[in-house]
Design a protein around this motif. Structure first.
Motif, short mmCIF file in Angstrom:
data_model
loop_
_atom_site.label_atom_id
_atom_site.label_comp_id
_atom_site.label_asym_id
_atom_site.label_seq_id
_atom_site.Cartn_x
_atom_site.Cartn_y
_atom_site.Cartn_z
N ASN A 244 1.00 -1.21 -0.11
CA ASN A 244 -0.17 -0.12 0.09
C ASN A 244 0.80 1.31 0.12
OD1 ASN A 244 -2.42 -1.40 0.02
ND2 ASN A 244 -2.64 -1.45 2.23
N VAL A 245 1.86 1.40 0.95
CA VAL A 245 2.73 2.34 0.89
C VAL A 245 3.53 2.67 -0.46
CG1 VAL A 245 4.89 3.36 1.81
CG2 VAL A 245 3.50 2.44 3.30
N LEU A 246 3.98 1.62 -1.03
CA LEU A 246 4.61 1.74 -2.32
C LEU A 246 3.57 2.04 -3.33
CD1 LEU A 246 7.13 -1.26 -1.91
CD2 LEU A 246 7.56 1.14 -2.07
N GLN A 247 2.33 1.32 -3.43
CA GLN A 247 1.23 2.11 -4.29
C GLN A 247 1.03 3.41 -4.36
OE1 GLN A 247 0.06 -0.19 -7.06
NE2 GLN A 247 -0.66 1.86 -7.56
N GLY A 248 0.87 3.70 -3.06
CA GLY A 248 0.73 5.21 -2.94
C GLY A 248 1.91 6.06 -3.73
N ALA A 249 3.15 5.75 -3.64
CA ALA A 249 4.06 6.36 -4.26
C ALA A 249 4.09 6.16 -5.75
CB ALA A 249 5.41 5.94 -3.85
N ALA A 250 3.49 4.92 -6.29
CA ALA A 250 3.29 4.63 -7.67
C ALA A 250 2.23 5.68 -8.18
CB ALA A 250 3.13 3.38 -7.98
N ASP A 251 1.08 5.90 -7.45
CA ASP A 251 -0.22 6.59 -7.83
C ASP A 251 0.39 7.92 -8.03
OD1 ASP A 251 -1.91 4.65 -7.74
OD2 ASP A 251 -2.65 5.08 -5.53
N ARG A 252 1.46 8.46 -7.30
CA ARG A 252 1.99 10.02 -7.35
C ARG A 252 2.83 9.87 -8.60
NH1 ARG A 252 0.15 8.90 -2.52
NH2 ARG A 252 -0.49 10.55 -1.02
N GLY A 253 3.37 8.77 -9.20
CA GLY A 253 4.30 9.09 -10.20
C GLY A 253 5.70 8.79 -9.92
N TRP A 254 5.90 8.45 -8.76
CA TRP A 254 7.54 8.33 -8.46
C TRP A 254 7.76 6.88 -8.40
CZ3 TRP A 254 5.28 10.89 -3.39
CH2 TRP A 254 4.96 12.14 -3.65
N LEU A 255 7.24 5.92 -8.53
CA LEU A 255 7.35 4.41 -9.04
C LEU A 255 6.49 3.93 -10.26
CD1 LEU A 255 7.27 3.03 -5.32
CD2 LEU A 255 9.48 3.59 -6.77
N ARG A 256 7.25 2.80 -10.63
CA ARG A 256 6.27 2.14 -11.67
C ARG A 256 6.23 0.60 -11.38
NH1 ARG A 256 6.78 -0.26 -16.98
NH2 ARG A 256 9.22 0.05 -17.20
N SER A 257 5.38 -0.08 -11.46
CA SER A 257 5.15 -1.44 -11.23
C SER A 257 4.83 -2.16 -12.56
CB SER A 257 3.86 -1.54 -10.29
OG SER A 257 3.89 -1.05 -8.85
N SER A 258 5.56 -3.39 -12.33
CA SER A 258 5.20 -4.09 -13.70
C SER A 258 3.85 -4.65 -14.07
CB SER A 258 6.03 -5.31 -13.52
OG SER A 258 5.63 -6.34 -12.33
N ASP A 259 3.71 -4.99 -15.10
CA ASP A 259 2.34 -5.48 -15.57
C ASP A 259 2.60 -6.52 -16.17
OD1 ASP A 259 -0.44 -5.69 -15.85
OD2 ASP A 259 -0.57 -4.38 -17.83
N PRO A 260 2.44 -7.86 -15.78
CA PRO A 260 1.63 -8.10 -14.35
C PRO A 260 2.42 -7.61 -13.27
CG PRO A 260 2.64 -10.23 -15.37
CD PRO A 260 2.67 -9.09 -16.28
N PRO A 261 1.56 -7.50 -12.10
CA PRO A 261 2.46 -7.09 -11.06
C PRO A 261 3.20 -8.08 -10.17
CG PRO A 261 -0.05 -7.47 -10.34
CD PRO A 261 0.24 -7.48 -11.88
N GLY A 262 4.25 -7.68 -9.46
CA GLY A 262 4.99 -8.35 -8.74
C GLY A 262 6.25 -8.93 -9.55
N LEU A 263 6.72 -8.47 -10.73
CA LEU A 263 7.93 -8.91 -11.45
C LEU A 263 8.99 -7.94 -11.11
CD1 LEU A 263 6.63 -9.79 -15.09
CD2 LEU A 263 7.06 -11.41 -12.98
N PHE A 264 8.80 -6.52 -11.00
CA PHE A 264 9.58 -5.59 -10.49
C PHE A 264 8.89 -4.20 -9.98
CE2 PHE A 264 8.77 -4.86 -15.08
CZ PHE A 264 8.80 -3.45 -15.01
N ILE A 265 9.67 -3.46 -9.25
CA ILE A 265 9.20 -1.93 -9.09
C ILE A 265 10.17 -1.04 -9.67
CG2 ILE A 265 8.70 -0.35 -7.62
CD1 ILE A 265 7.70 -2.63 -5.69
N GLU A 266 10.20 -0.15 -10.37
CA GLU A 266 11.13 0.72 -10.94
C GLU A 266 11.15 1.97 -10.38
OE1 GLU A 266 11.56 3.23 -15.14
OE2 GLU A 266 11.19 1.00 -15.29
#
Length: 304
Positions: A244-266
């Motif tokens: 949830n904390v990391l998703q909050g950062a992704a929602d703000r554009g600071w991180l990018r998650s893989s699609d499908p999720p779980g493979l990496f966080i950029e």
């Protein structure tokens, strides 16, 4: 003239010693090593005691350190300097922390866990004076060592030995000096939205440091698979909370998650630069207080 945001957060009447500015630190050829030093230190800080892990969270960590500062600045002949809940609550708003039930409960928990004791005021038996125990002071010395370590790495000829050997005499001088620089921490995070987001989330700072630790040597700044699980274990939180904390950062554009999720966080450039800036400004702030602490120690050394 006080020109940098850090300097401007200090009372104009306070003399600022010579210090290494954020710009000087970032230009140092070993700055990346200093960042790694602080990141690694914060990942491991208080790892031996689960009760202390939340101290890297802004409100709890700053309240903890303010208690130590106020105790260091006490004068037995000046009741207005005594560490009471009233005085603590009066100073917290200067650090953008609202007094209330959360702070009261936190102080109570420190007493329950033997970090704080209390004694009755000799002037009013209804008033309790707080007193850090050696256990609390030892935890604070660990914090000081972690934040001085980058300076000791970059400037090995500098006089950072007191913090690095966790000297109680230096600690007292540093925390006494800190009373004149209380707004530095809030100024640093207030002007840095990504850092501010993580620092104010529960265990967010540790999760950010774990993330940076994992991606710093990767050219694409990406984690490997299963990062949520590793971050949760190192942060001492649930996998859901870490996500949830990391998703909050992704929602703000600071991180990018893989699609499908779980493979990496950029880690994106804005967050990467935010961390570099936060480290430089935090270490510069520590260096200012360090210079003040050394000045406070000189009269005592001359009289020895």
């Amino acid at each position: 003239m006080k020109t940098s945001p850090i300097e401007q957060s200090i009372d104009p009447a306070v003399a600022i010693p010579s210090f290494h500015t954020p710009e000087t630190l970032r230009a140092h050829p070993r700055f990346s090593e200093a960042v790694a030093c602080l990141v690694d230190g914060l990942v491991s800080l208080f790892g031996h005691d689960r009760r202390l892990r939340s101290l890297i969270e802004y409100d709890r960590g700053v309240t903890f350190m303010l208690i130590v500062c106020l105790a260091a600045g006490e004068r037995s002949d000046r009741p207005e300097t005594w560490l009471t809940m009233k005085r603590l609550n009066a100073l917290l708003p200067r650090l953008c922390i609202e007094p209330g039930r959360g702070i009261t409960d936190f102080v109570t928990s420190l007493q329950d866990e033997d970090f704080l004791t209390t004694r009755r005021s000799p002037l009013d038996a209804r008033v309790r004076i707080l007193q850090p125990t050696e256990k609390m002071l030892a935890a604070d010395r660990e914090w000081l060592q972690v934040f001085h370590a980058p300076l000791a790495l970059l400037y090995p000829d500098g006089d950072y030995h007191g913090a690095m050997r966790q000297d109680p005499v230096y600690q007292r001088a540093y925390r006494t000096a800190s009373l004149t620089t209380l707004e530095i921490a809030d100024r640093i995070v207030g002007g840095n939205p990504p850092a501010d987001y993580f620092i104010r989330e529960s265990v967010g700072t540790r999760l950010l440091m774990v993330l940076i630790q994992e991606v710093r040597d990767a050219p694409d700044h990406r984690t490997g698979p299963g990062f949520y699980t590793r971050a949760a274990a190192l942060g001492g939180v649930s996998r859901t909370h870490a996500r949830n904390v990391l998703q909050g950062a992704a929602d703000r554009g600071w991180l990018r998650s893989s699609d499908p999720p779980g493979l990496f966080i950029e880690v994106r450039d804005e967050l990467w630069d935010s961390v570099q800036r936060w480290v430089a400004e935090s270490v510069a702030g520590v260096d200012i207080v360090h210079g003040m602490a050394l000045a406070l120690q000189k009269p005592a050394q001359k009289g020895a």
